[in-house]
Write a protein that holds these residues in place. Structure first.
Motif: not given
Length: 389
Positions: A239-261
């Motif tokens: 929750a603290k480190m997620y960045s929508s402009t970072d490719t790796l974080w977007n991949s993690i967000n997709d893996l978590l079904s959008g939960r990171a955002e």
């Protein structure tokens, strides 16, 4: 008197499960004027069970536990009035008057009958079988599924019933293995992969502890206990480190079904506090990230009910792990608790009293001195077996 209080608790618990399942169905959207299965009714039934449990046997340990849970209940009631943390604490108080096996059997039979009832009502078009229902609830994810307001609700109930059935019925391993395959396929068909993992993990724990293995049971309970702070830390870090402009974080967000955002959205709006946040986000407001969904039990409890709620979860599981209670009872907890804790990283269902006997089982294992009340092969037949020493 002892037989009477256990029979009353059994009947009351079955009523509680029925009300819980009905509250998760679409009943309130159509028949609330007839009877409304809401949070108020759940709290009322649990409070009534607390009164009944008073006539059970008491020890210093049980008295101390009830005092602590009651104190937390009063604090949270003053802070939040009506909230799902209140049923959690009430369940912990009620559980002190139960036996582990009583909770398991009562929960299984009453949950099974209640879920089947909702499905049957949908098949007869009394409740909707399918269709988009957001116009009725103002919640984006309301998509009816056999009488329930969302497919994940039915899928989680099926997962809990499957794991409970392993413990209630002593069938051959071949039949159980076939059943886990069937249920896993059903979970996937319902689009609930977390439920499939839940069933597989539950079966694995059951299979590897079938000889009442003290060592393996303790390993699983220890893992579940450690996962509470680990998953909480990971959730907060994401929750603290997620960045929508970072490719790796977007991949993690997709893996978590959008939960990171979603987690970041709530983390920024609801900072971590000892007792949680009085000001919460209106999840029905237009523009809320994730359309108001907030899945992830650990970060949700942390942000909503504070550090105290996470410490309570950790402390309870720690006590279960180190307790000297009967190994068969601890095995029951291991089979149910580890899947619930694992699924809690991305989901919240198992940590809500309406979805599982999580808190009742923990409290019954740690603090109860009640007689074991068993359900015979015919549901509804009540007998009292020997007192648990």
């Amino acid at each position: 008197m002892r037989k009477l209080d256990q029979k009353l608790l059994q009947i009351g618990y079955m009523l509680f499960v029925f009300v819980s399942v009905m509250s998760l169905s679409s009943w309130n959207l159509y028949f609330a004027k007839i009877i409304n299965f809401n949070t108020t009714m759940i709290i009322f039934v649990l409070a009534s069970l607390v009164l009944v449990s008073v006539i059970s046997d008491w020890t210093i340990t049980r008295i101390a536990a009830v005092i602590v849970f009651s104190g937390l209940l009063l604090v949270y009631f003053q802070l939040y009035r009506s909230s799902y943390i209140l049923p959690v604490l009430l369940s912990l108080i009620v559980g002190t008057g139960f036996h582990v096996k009583t909770v398991l059997k009562c929960d299984f039979y009453s949950r099974l009958v209640s879920v089947i009832l909702v499905v049957v009502l949908s098949l007869f078009s009394i409740l909707p079988k399918s269709g988009y229902g957001a116009d009725l609830t103002d919640f984006h994810f309301t998509i009816f599924c056999y009488g329930f307001t969302y497919a994940n609700i039915l899928a989680f109930e099926i997962a809990v019933l499957f794991v409970e059935s392993l413990l209630v019925f002593k069938s051959k391993m071949g039949y159980q293995f076939l059943l886990v395959i069937i249920v896993t396929i059903v979970e996937i068909q319902l689009g609930y992969e977390t439920g499939a993992v839940f069933c597989i993990v539950g079966y694995f724990v059951y299979y590897t502890t079938r000889q009442s293995s003290t060592k393996m049971t303790k390993i699983y309970l220890t893992a579940a206990t450690l996962f509470v702070p680990i998953f909480t830390f990971i959730s907060v870090y994401i929750a603290k480190m997620y960045s929508s402009t970072d490719t790796l974080w977007n991949s993690i967000n997709d893996l978590l079904s959008g939960r990171a955002e979603i987690w970041q959205y709530y983390y920024q709006a609801m900072p971590i506090k000892p007792w949680g946040n009085l000001q919460t986000i209106n999840q029905k407001t237009m523009g809320v990230v994730g359309f108001g969904a907030f899945d992830g039990a650990f970060i949700q409890f942390l942000l909503t009910f504070g550090v105290i709620s996470i410490l309570l979860l950790f402390f309870l599981l720690f006590l279960v792990t180190i307790s000297k209670r009967e190994i068969k009872n601890k095995r029951i907890l291991a089979v149910l608790i580890l899947p619930i804790v694992l699924s809690g990283f991305t989901e919240t269902n198992g940590f809500l009293v309406t979805f599982s006997p999580f808190y009742m089982l923990i409290s019954a294992n740690l603090f109860s001195v009640a007689q074991e009340v068993s359900l015979e092969s015919t549901p509804g037949t009540l007998t009292v077996s020997e007192e648990v020493k």
